[in-house]
Design a protein around this motif. Structure first.
Motif, PDB file in Angstrom:
ATOM      1  N   UNK A   1       0.371  -6.620  -6.653  1.00 37.05           N
ATOM      2  CA  UNK A   1       1.348  -7.476  -7.322  1.00 37.05           C
ATOM      3  C   UNK A   1       1.581  -6.998  -8.747  1.00 37.05           C
ATOM      4  N   UNK A   2       2.839  -6.784  -9.132  1.00 44.85           N
ATOM      5  CA  UNK A   2       3.117  -6.391 -10.509  1.00 44.85           C
ATOM      6  C   UNK A   2       3.072  -7.624 -11.407  1.00 44.85           C
TER       7      UNK A   2
ATOM      8  N   UNK B   1       9.754 -11.697 -11.579  1.00 47.07           N
ATOM      9  CA  UNK B   1       9.537 -10.781 -10.460  1.00 47.07           C
ATOM     10  C   UNK B   1      10.702 -10.860  -9.473  1.00 47.07           C
ATOM     11  N   UNK B   2      11.158 -12.091  -9.212  1.00 48.21           N
ATOM     12  CA  UNK B   2      12.308 -12.253  -8.301  1.00 48.21           C
ATOM     13  C   UNK B   2      13.553 -11.596  -8.876  1.00 48.21           C
TER      14      UNK B   2
ATOM     15  N   UNK C   1      13.472  -7.916  -8.608  1.00 52.27           N
ATOM     16  CA  UNK C   1      13.765  -7.526  -7.227  1.00 52.27           C
ATOM     17  C   UNK C   1      15.269  -7.434  -7.014  1.00 52.27           C
ATOM     18  N   UNK C   2      15.980  -8.455  -7.502  1.00 48.79           N
ATOM     19  CA  UNK C   2      17.433  -8.452  -7.336  1.00 48.79           C
ATOM     20  C   UNK C   2      18.084  -7.332  -8.122  1.00 48.79           C
ATOM     21  N   UNK C   3      17.595  -7.127  -9.328  1.00 41.34           N
ATOM     22  CA  UNK C   3      18.169  -6.062 -10.163  1.00 41.34           C
ATOM     23  C   UNK C   3      17.989  -4.701  -9.498  1.00 41.34           C
TER      24      UNK C   3
ATOM     25  N   UNK D   1       7.334   1.604  -9.585  1.00 37.71           N
ATOM     26  CA  UNK D   1       6.692   1.102 -10.805  1.00 37.71           C
ATOM     27  C   UNK D   1       6.634  -0.431 -10.748  1.00 37.71           C
ATOM     28  N   UNK D   2       7.652  -1.019 -10.089  1.00 37.17           N
ATOM     29  CA  UNK D   2       7.677  -2.482  -9.978  1.00 37.17           C
ATOM     30  C   UNK D   2       6.915  -2.982  -8.759  1.00 37.17           C
TER      31      UNK D   2
END
Ligand code: ADP
Ligand code: MG
Length: 678
Positions: A135-136, A150-151, A154-156, A187-188
């Motif tokens: 988990x980042x 974090x969400x 993810x979208x970006x 990286x994410x």
């Protein structure tokens, strides 16, 4: 999804766009694939545990103290998460839910605990121990949870992560770097720790490469694009000056002079950094360069960061220039109005050849008739902009930058990668490395230390006492120094003359205090760190530094360079009782070596570049993942690749390189002045 309040919160994190989100890298990872069980997890180490919330307690043992305790259990035992004065933490948990804690395990009151652990709430149907998952953890801020960021990331990534890779494929292959899109994804949201390493390596390379390209470009713009002045370097003034120097130059000084005069004789503008530890004799080298300007019918300006230092130059170099028949002046913030007017007129009509000074030299109304040499001393005290401002006072003048701050090679290549470098490594007069001895003095050793000050004064020598870094404010430091000076005069050195020098004193008072010390009217000078830079009083042989473990290594080394400047050996006494590992390591290092470059490398490893640069530097824009302390190999690769690429396409105008040029401009920004037109 991103409302105004959250937009504001994101802006606080420096995130204004989807691109920024993609580059909002995690600062740590929770490896849930290696979860420890609570019974066997060792204390004193960083660990991740997963369990169910068993109990939630908020205690108030004292007024104004609350302790929140969240007890987690797994099949093997229990562990308590503890928060002080954050009662709202209790409301974040429900009994029975599954969460992960990450932090350092301590053993107290018979229980395993973590203080303010990082908390991750785990979906009940989701992943758990056994299912590999990293988990980042992204930096969050008030109003924005880690989960929410974090969400958003993810979208970006879904929107913008599949970017074209601006790095030429040839370089990527040669350096075995993963594609940009892969690096950004990993990286994410890495699958394994190796993914993180590969992603970090690629992204760090990009940062270093951008800086190196910018440095090359900056260098091209001054060195290749405009013709400068070809100086006469064997004329009568330089000859007379050389004859007036009362000692023989060291081999290092001769070598430096050879480099510098070689550059000056050429039409290509000089762009050189002279790195020499304190006391290696940079000033006299500079003096020769100044005289070459006189022989060439041009002018030179030598800029120092402080008035005390600028005065010292005029004192040390002025008489040599007089002997060589070169006219000179001193221009600082406290130069009298009428004198200033006269000096400005003489600089404009060319009747003054050399000017020493401070920032006063780059004021708008200072006009030079024909400035052909810009000399900047103690470069680390100035920003790039000031260096450029002085240079802009002439038409492609030669630039010589000097610094007594030994910086590690990686930092030099990054900050001054556009400059050629010359090192002075040997101190003149056969003074060896142990010319100044360093001792760390505990509380009990104070009276002996004060005795060595008295002994030194008895021999006709002088001493500095440098006061503690109380806090960052000049005012507090000045107060502390004033009190200490009074105490020393009354209780410790009643028979000696104690002077005082602080940053808060007026410029005239500072100069007077320095003057009295130099002339021997005072025996002991109590000072704040104002004296750190450049001050040269040959009779000063002893220095005491209070609370020495609170100083940085570079700063201590600079201070040490103030003593033992003449034949007589020096004694550097550090009053310290280091409480931290780090403080102890620094005291050991400073006592162990007098080699500034060795210390600089140590310092970089102990503190990292952010701290080493501190407030003094304008910083290294664009370095987020790359570490100058540990990425030396990547830096060398980036430097080599930048040179090769720009040899082939100097302005990165080739269609294949335009995306790269744009990427670099975006990264390093206006501060680094990338221009494609030169
Ligand atoms: P820094 O590199 O710290 O600026 P300075 O130029 O102030 O050092 O020189 C330190 C001292 O050494 C000065 O007092 C200077 O006169 C003296 N010095 C410089 N070069 C020589 C030399 N070749 N031989 C003897 N003394 C020298
Ligand atoms: Mg100097």
């Amino acid at each position: 999804m991103v409302d105004a309040k959250r937009t504001q919160a994101l802006a606080k994190l420096g995130v204004d766009s989807i691109g920024d989100l993609v580059r909002h890298y995690p600062f740590r990872y929770l490896d849930l694939s290696i979860v420890a069980d609570m019974r066997s997890v060792p204390t004193g180490v960083d660990a991740t545990v997963v369990g169910r919330v068993h109990d939630i307690k908020v205690k108030h043992p004292r007024p104004r103290l609350s302790i929140t305790e969240i007890a987690l259990v797994d099949g093997t035992g229990a562990l308590i998460g503890v928060w002080f004065n954050q009662p709202y933490m209790a409301s974040r948990f429900r009994v029975g839910e599954r969460v992960a804690f990450a932090g350092t395990v301590v053993f107290e009151y018979g229980l395993k605990q973590m203080r303010s652990p990082f908390v991750e709430r785990l979906d009940d149907d989701g992943d758990g121990p056994g299912i590999a998952r990293i988990l980042p953890v992204h930096r969050a801020t008030e109003g924005l949870s880690t989960n929410w960021i974090r969400r958003l990331v993810t979208e970006a990534l879904a929107l913008a992560g599949d970017v074209a890779d601006p790095l030429p494929a040839r370089i990527r292959a040669q350096r075995a770097l993963v594609p940009l899109a892969t690096a950004l994804r990993d990286i994410h949201f890495p699958g394994t720790p190796d993914d993180v390493d590969r992603a970090r390596r690629r992204l760090a390379y990009d940062e270093l490469f951008a800086v190196q390209l910018t440095m090359r470009r900056r260098r091209q713009a001054v060195v290749d694009d405009i013709a400068g002045i070809a100086h006469e370097v064997t004329g009568p003034a330089i000859g007379a000056l050389a004859a007036a120097v009362p000692f023989e130059l060291t081999d290092d000084q001769k070598g430096a002079l050879h480099d510098i005069l070689g550059d000056m004789a050429s039409e290509r503008p000089m762009n050189r950094l002279l790195l020499g530890d304190v006391g290696t004799g940079k000033t006299v080298v500079a003096a020769h360069a100044l005289a070459a300007c006189a022989d060439s019918g041009a002018q030179a300006a030598m800029m120092a960061p402080t008035e005390v230092l600028a005065m010292q130059y005029s004192r040390a170099v002025g008489p040599l220039l007089d002997r060589a028949g070169v006219s000179w002046a001193l221009l600082t913030g406290s130069t009298k109005r009428s004198d200033r007017d006269r000096i400005l007129a003489s600089l404009a009509d060319g009747s003054i050849t050399v000017v020493f000074g401070t920032h006063a030299l780059i004021q708008n109304d200072v006009v030079y008739q024909r400035l052909s040499l810009a000399l900047v001393d103690e470069q680390h005290r100035f920003g790039v902009q000031q260096r450029l401002a002085l240079r802009a006072k002439g038409v492609a003048p030669d630039l010589l930058v000097m610094t007594a701050t030994p910086i590690p090679r990686s930092l030099a290549l990054t900050l001054y990668g556009d400059l050629d470098t010359t090192y002075l490594r040997v101190r003149p007069g056969g003074r060896t490395a142990d010319h100044v001895s360093t001792r760390v003095v505990p509380m009990s050793g104070r009276s002996d230390a004060y005795q060595s000050v008295k002994d030194a004064v008895g021999r006709g020598e002088q001493a500095y006492v440098v006061c503690a870094l109380v806090d960052e404010s000049d005012a507090t430091q000045a107060r502390a120094a004033t009190t200490e000076a009074r105490r020393l005069q009354r209780q410790v050195f009643p028979d000696l003359r104690v002077g005082l020098l602080t940053g808060q004193m007026s410029s005239a008072d500072k100069i007077e205090a320095m003057e009295r010390f130099r002339s021997g009217e005072t025996d002991v000078l109590v000072a704040t760190t104002v004296i750190e830079v450049g001050v040269d009083v040959p009779a000063a042989t002893v220095m005491i530094v209070e609370d020495a473990d609170r100083f940085g290594l570079a700063q201590l080394h600079q201070l040490r360079g103030r003593i033992g400047r003449a034949e007589r050996p020096g004694t550097f006494l550090l009053f310290a009782d280091p409480k931290t590992e780090d403080g102890r390591a620094r005291m050991e290092a400073i006592a162990a070596t007098n080699d500034g470059f060795e210390l600089a490398e140590l310092d970089l490893r102990l503190r990292g570049e952010g701290e080493v640069l501190g407030q003094r530097q304008s910083g290294v824009p664009g370095l987020r993942l790359a570490s100058l302390a540990t990425d030396g190999d990547l830096l060398d690769a980036a430097r080599e690749d930048a040179a090769a690429l720009m040899a082939e396409d100097p302005h990165l105008d080739d269609a294949a390189h335009v995306p790269l040029r744009e990427d670099v401009a975006l990264r390093v920004g206006a501060a680094w002045e990338w221009t494609s037109s030169g």
